[in-house]
Write a protein that holds these residues in place. Structure first.
Motif, PDB file in Angstrom:
ATOM      1  N   LEU A  68       0.832  -1.212   0.000  1.00 19.16           N
ATOM      2  CA  LEU A  68       0.000   0.000   0.000  1.00 19.16           C
ATOM      3  C   LEU A  68       0.868   1.265   0.000  1.00 19.16           C
ATOM      4  CD1 LEU A  68      -2.919   1.161   0.254  1.00 19.16           C
ATOM      5  CD2 LEU A  68      -2.552   1.192   2.714  1.00 19.16           C
ATOM      6  N   ASP A 120       2.266   1.703  -3.329  1.00 22.95           N
ATOM      7  CA  ASP A 120       1.234   2.162  -4.275  1.00 22.95           C
ATOM      8  C   ASP A 120       0.933   3.643  -4.099  1.00 22.95           C
ATOM      9  OD1 ASP A 120       1.118  -0.373  -5.247  1.00 22.95           O
ATOM     10  OD2 ASP A 120      -0.746  -0.927  -4.220  1.00 22.95           O
ATOM     11  N   ALA A 176      -2.116   3.605  -6.249  1.00 20.79           N
ATOM     12  CA  ALA A 176      -3.075   3.011  -5.298  1.00 20.79           C
ATOM     13  C   ALA A 176      -4.474   2.967  -5.902  1.00 20.79           C
ATOM     14  CB  ALA A 176      -3.079   3.819  -4.003  1.00 20.79           C
TER      15      ALA A 176
END
Ligand code: SF4
Ligand code: SF4
Length: 464
Positions: free
Chosen positions: A178, A181, A187
């Motif tokens: 995450l 990203d 993301a």
């Protein structure tokens, strides 16, 4: 203050509705301040939880697309969602029990709103100084000093708000991925929305709205008014000991005055701007900080502490008190808590790596074979709740005259999916005792022979 007045003010709510501006509560050390830091520190788990690893993957993961909850080695699927339901009921009942016993104690020590607000005001104090200095800075014209202090404070507030957003999103996906990203702007849209909502929400609620959330937005504040009663133990001012209040020379304290020296320290430390000397109030979040403040004053003037203390209204008014375990609502909460613990313990210990079902085919119910036997067919379904592919084979346990026609075959099931095979069972008609009889399938793990599951079904033949 008479007992009558105290009783009346127990239901009074005197929140700051903006007329006194932002509350800049003074921060002083004490027992309850220490407890507050301790309970608040439990929230650190919110930030570090997603980074814990177990057997090479995220230990705690709410995988919504796959509808799975990973808790270390345990994977909870929708089949087992009732366990999570009981966990939620447990916490709801814990909140009810805590409110019955000690009012808004959850608000004072553990609620994310008060914990984040506490953190924000701590940063504010470190940058802008004590309440008096903060008020002065607020009212001063803009200059380099004010700009740099305000800029640093809001920068840190925003950083914490963003970290809160990322941390929340990290519970739902691979936490390390995450971050990557976000930094590469790759993301998922839901991750950006989560980050945006939490950043704005945390910044506004903890930085600006603060106690107003506790007064006006929080539904629990309304519920707790119904749950707490005159036996609930709340921070309470001992008006008989404290009144008549008044300032005095400390060395020459006169005997016709109560112990309260009207120093307002209990008021200036209160994060919700309450004067507890007006009586127990619904807006009080039961944090005990006024107790710390008053105790420190009492020590300075050489009086016993506890002028403000955790006490029930009945205790303070010398009214008959009902012991904790004789209060029906407390008993009901306890029974429900114990029930939830029992169900959760049973659920967690009985969750199996696979879920098996064997469904007999109904069209036709049975087939008469040329060799004089009766044949039934079944659908064996295996749902793999683990994180690795599983291999199982099917055999028959009973009755002994039954034969599994389908040769034992290995059923391979991917994690989080279901595999199904059709199997046939034959029993010579002459050895069929009754039209419907029990039959037991055994599903064995091909890699671990000790891992066996039995499933009861029935075999149908012609009426005798
Ligand atoms: S009155 Fe005391 S216990 Fe209640 S919120 Fe204020 S400081 Fe906390
Ligand atoms: S801190 Fe104690 S002594 Fe001071 S005003 Fe409050 S109750 Fe009175």
């Amino acid at each position: 203050m008479s007992s009558q007045t105290t009783s009346e003010t127990a239901t009074t709510w005197h929140p700051n509705v903006g007329e006194s501006g932002t509350i800049h509560a003074k921060r002083i050390p004490g027992r309850f301040r220490a407890i507050k830091w301790l309970t608040a520190s439990l929230w650190l788990f919110f930030f570090i939880g997603p980074y814990l690893r177990w057997e090479g993957r995220q230990a705690l993961l709410i995988d919504l697309p796959s509808r799975q909850f990973h808790i270390y080695g345990l994977t909870v699927h929708p089949h087992d969602i009732w366990v999570l339901t009981f966990i939620m009921i447990f916490f709801a009942m814990l909140l009810v029990a805590a409110t019955l016993l000690a009012g808004r104690v959850f608000c004072g020590y553990f609620c994310f709103q008060t914990v984040w607000t506490d953190l924000y005001t701590w940063i504010e104090e470190k940058i802008e100084g004590q309440p008096r200095a903060r008020h002065a800075l607020d009212n001063s014209p803009w200059n380099i000093n004010k700009l740099s202090r305000k800029g640093l404070k809001h920068g840190l507030w925003l950083a914490i708000a963003m970290l809160t957003g990322v941390s929340f999103a990290a519970w739902f996906t691979d936490a390390f991925q995450l971050w990557s990203d976000y930094f590469s702007l790759q993301a998922h849209i839901s991750a950006w929305i989560t980050l945006g909502m939490f950043t704005v929400g945390t910044y506004l609620l903890a930085g600006f709205m603060r106690e107003q959330v506790c007064f006006w937005l929080c539904p629990y504040a309304r519920i707790q008014g119904v749950l707490s009663d005159h036996d609930s133990v709340l921070p309470t001012y001992d008006y008989r000991r404290g009144e008549p209040r008044g300032k005095r020379e400390l060395e020459n304290a006169v005997n016709d005055k109560g112990d309260c020296v009207d120093c307002d320290q209990c008021l200036v430390v209160c994060p919700t701007g309450i004067d507890i000397r007006d009586g127990q109030q619904l807006g009080c979040i039961t944090c005990g900080l006024c107790i710390d403040a008053c105790d420190s004053v009492m020590k300075k003037i050489d009086r016993s502490t506890g002028l403000i203390r955790y006490a029930s209204l009945n205790e303070m008014q010398d009214s008959p008190q009902i012991s904790m375990l004789r209060r029906p609502m407390v008993l009901v909460s306890l029974v429900m808590l114990i029930t939830c613990v029992a169900f959760v313990a049973y659920g967690l210990t009985s969750i199996t790596p696979i879920e098996v079902s064997v469904e007999p085919e109904r069209q036709p119910m049975f087939v008469k074979m040329s060799d004089g036997s009766i044949q039934n067919s079944y659908h064996v379904r295996i749902f793999n709740k683990g994180s690795e592919p599983s291999r199982h084979y099917v055999t028959l346990n009973q009755p002994e005259q039954a034969t599994l026609v389908t040769p034992a075959q290995t059923i391979v099931t991917k994690p989080g999916t279901m595999s199904s095979v059709r199997v046939f069972v034959k029993i010579p008609q002459a050895r069929l005792d009754q039209a419907k009889q029990a039959i037991t399938f055994m599903i064995t793990n091909a890699d671990d022979q000790g891992d066996k599951y039995t499933y009861q079904s029935y075999f149908t033949g012609p009426e005798k």
